[in-house]
Scaffold this motif. Structure first.
Motif, mmCIF file in Angstrom:
data_model
loop_
_atom_site.group_PDB
_atom_site.id
_atom_site.type_symbol
_atom_site.label_atom_id
_atom_site.label_comp_id
_atom_site.label_asym_id
_atom_site.label_seq_id
_atom_site.Cartn_x
_atom_site.Cartn_y
_atom_site.Cartn_z
ATOM 1 N N THR A 112 110.114 31.308 21.512
ATOM 2 C CA THR A 112 108.376 30.836 21.382
ATOM 3 C C THR A 112 107.750 31.583 20.337
ATOM 4 O O THR A 112 107.942 32.767 20.634
ATOM 5 C CB THR A 112 107.922 30.520 22.737
ATOM 6 N N GLN B 123 93.029 27.833 21.015
ATOM 7 C CA GLN B 123 94.563 27.143 20.918
ATOM 8 C C GLN B 123 94.211 25.948 21.429
ATOM 9 O O GLN B 123 94.907 24.809 21.222
ATOM 10 C CB GLN B 123 95.580 28.102 21.581
ATOM 11 N N ASP C 235 97.076 23.092 21.298
ATOM 12 C CA ASP C 235 98.297 23.774 21.874
ATOM 13 C C ASP C 235 98.236 24.318 23.064
ATOM 14 O O ASP C 235 96.906 24.639 23.592
ATOM 15 C CB ASP C 235 98.373 25.074 20.781
ATOM 16 N N ARG C 236 99.373 24.456 23.669
ATOM 17 C CA ARG C 236 99.292 24.861 24.972
ATOM 18 C C ARG C 236 99.668 26.524 25.043
ATOM 19 O O ARG C 236 100.880 26.793 24.366
ATOM 20 C CB ARG C 236 100.249 24.193 25.825
ATOM 21 N N CYS C 237 99.163 27.341 25.717
ATOM 22 C CA CYS C 237 99.491 28.886 25.498
ATOM 23 C C CYS C 237 100.378 29.220 26.881
ATOM 24 O O CYS C 237 100.046 28.792 27.835
ATOM 25 C CB CYS C 237 98.204 29.656 25.444
ATOM 26 N N ASP D 126 103.387 26.141 23.312
ATOM 27 C CA ASP D 126 103.682 26.313 21.861
ATOM 28 C C ASP D 126 103.467 27.859 21.446
ATOM 29 O O ASP D 126 103.816 28.109 20.294
ATOM 30 C CB ASP D 126 102.424 25.405 21.337
ATOM 31 N N LEU D 127 102.899 28.687 21.997
ATOM 32 C CA LEU D 127 102.569 30.066 21.830
ATOM 33 C C LEU D 127 102.378 30.918 23.075
ATOM 34 O O LEU D 127 101.879 30.403 24.074
ATOM 35 C CB LEU D 127 101.331 30.131 21.010
#
Length: 328
Positions: free
Chosen positions: A230, A247, A252-254, A298-299
């Protein structure tokens, strides 16, 4: 466990691979005196052939068989830190295979401080004789997160390793400190659990940390290493909340790795709290990164660490993980 050791020794003698625990991370081991066996490590990991391996030995008395012109300062470090998470780079004996050293005139030696590793090394030495040594990088695909449990090894390598000795979770959690004693004044080539301050207590002076071209190539010295699949970012404490909110607005999901509690309940991100001291943080780091790879984020946002000498080893691993993260 006695049967497991016997099976492990049998496999090593037959030129096969065995994964085993050390106090740092799990290693993927082969008979270091057998170039064909060592080649299987590189094949299983997808490791570049010029990247040297660390040879694990059962005790100080094996050093002179593997290394020559061992300086007094190296013996001092052995006495202080072996068995333990310290690898010494020394001039190799002529017979040591190039497959182990990456074609260099130096060899990395270590006596690990884990009872399972030591029992395996002693059992192997009893039948392999003076050439007994186990070459063992971390038991993962090259460049990926090092394993700190037997389950991590199974996840990484599957049936590419015939036997995994399960010694429970690793106590330290990051790879050994590497000190080069082959060029005169000792130099740290890879920071680890044994910090410069610990070395200074033995040497009477603090060694330099050197990762520049010109030093011997050593394990874990590439710019990208220890990396999750990731994408990953280091974010300062004061910017962390704004960063993860940005994010979220992008959809996006961190996954967040932090030494602090999440700021509020109901946050859509995956939050992993880790210890706020460098030893505890090192112990939990690779498991936390591995968890984030499985969390479907996602990150990965990692709260930046203090810029202090005690955090040098963990900072080194995170910097290389960021460089390699998200690459196929």
């Amino acid at each position: 466990m006695t049967q497991d050791y016997a099976r492990a020794v049998e496999l090593l003698r037959a030129g096969e691979l065995v994964a085993f625990p050390t106090e740092t991370v799990y290693g993927l081991g082969a008979d270091a005196a057998n170039p064909a066996a060592v080649a299987k490590i590189f094949a299983a990991k997808g490791r570049p052939a010029d990247h040297p391996l660390i040879v694990h030995i059962a005790g100080h008395d094996a050093v002179d068989h593997w290394a020559e012109q061992v300086p007094a300062v190296a013996w001092e470090l052995m006495e202080a830190f072996w068995p333990g998470p310290l690898t010494l780079i020394l001039k190799k004996q002529a017979w040591v295979p190039d497959a182990v050293t990456g074609g260099q005139d130096t060899v990395g030696l270590r006596v690990p401080g884990h009872p399972v590793a030591l029992d395996l090394l002693r059992a192997f030495a009893a039948v392999a004789g003076e050439h007994a040594g186990i070459a063992a990088p971390s038991a993962n695909r090259f460049g990926r997160i090092s394993p700190t449990t037997a389950e991590h090894v199974r996840e990484e390598l599957g049936d590419r390793v015939p036997l995994i000795l399960d010694g429970g979770p690793c106590k330290v959690g990051i790879e050994s400190t590497i000190v080069d004693c082959s060029r005169g004044e000792p130099v740290v080539l890879r920071p680890g659990h044994i910090a410069p301050a610990h070395l200074e207590a033995v040497l009477g002076r603090r060694p330099n940390i050197e990762t520049a071209v010109g030093a011997p190539r050593v394990s874990g010295s590439l710019a990208a290493h220890y990396a999750p699949q990731t994408p990953m970012r280091l974010v300062s404490s004061e910017r962390l909340l704004d960063f993860i909110n940005a994010q979220r607005h992008k959809g996006d999901r961190c996954g967040v790795i932090s030494t602090n509690q999440p700021p509020h309940a109901g946050m859509p991100h995956v939050w992993r709290m880790v210890p706020a001291d460098p030893v505890g943080y090192a112990h939990d780091l690779y498991a936390a990164l591995r968890d984030m790879d499985h969390a479907g984020v996602d990150l990965i946002a990692v709260e930046a660490l203090p810029d202090e000498p005690a955090w040098a080893a963990v900072s080194d691993r995170l910097r290389r993980a960021v460089a390699g993260a998200g690459q196929a």
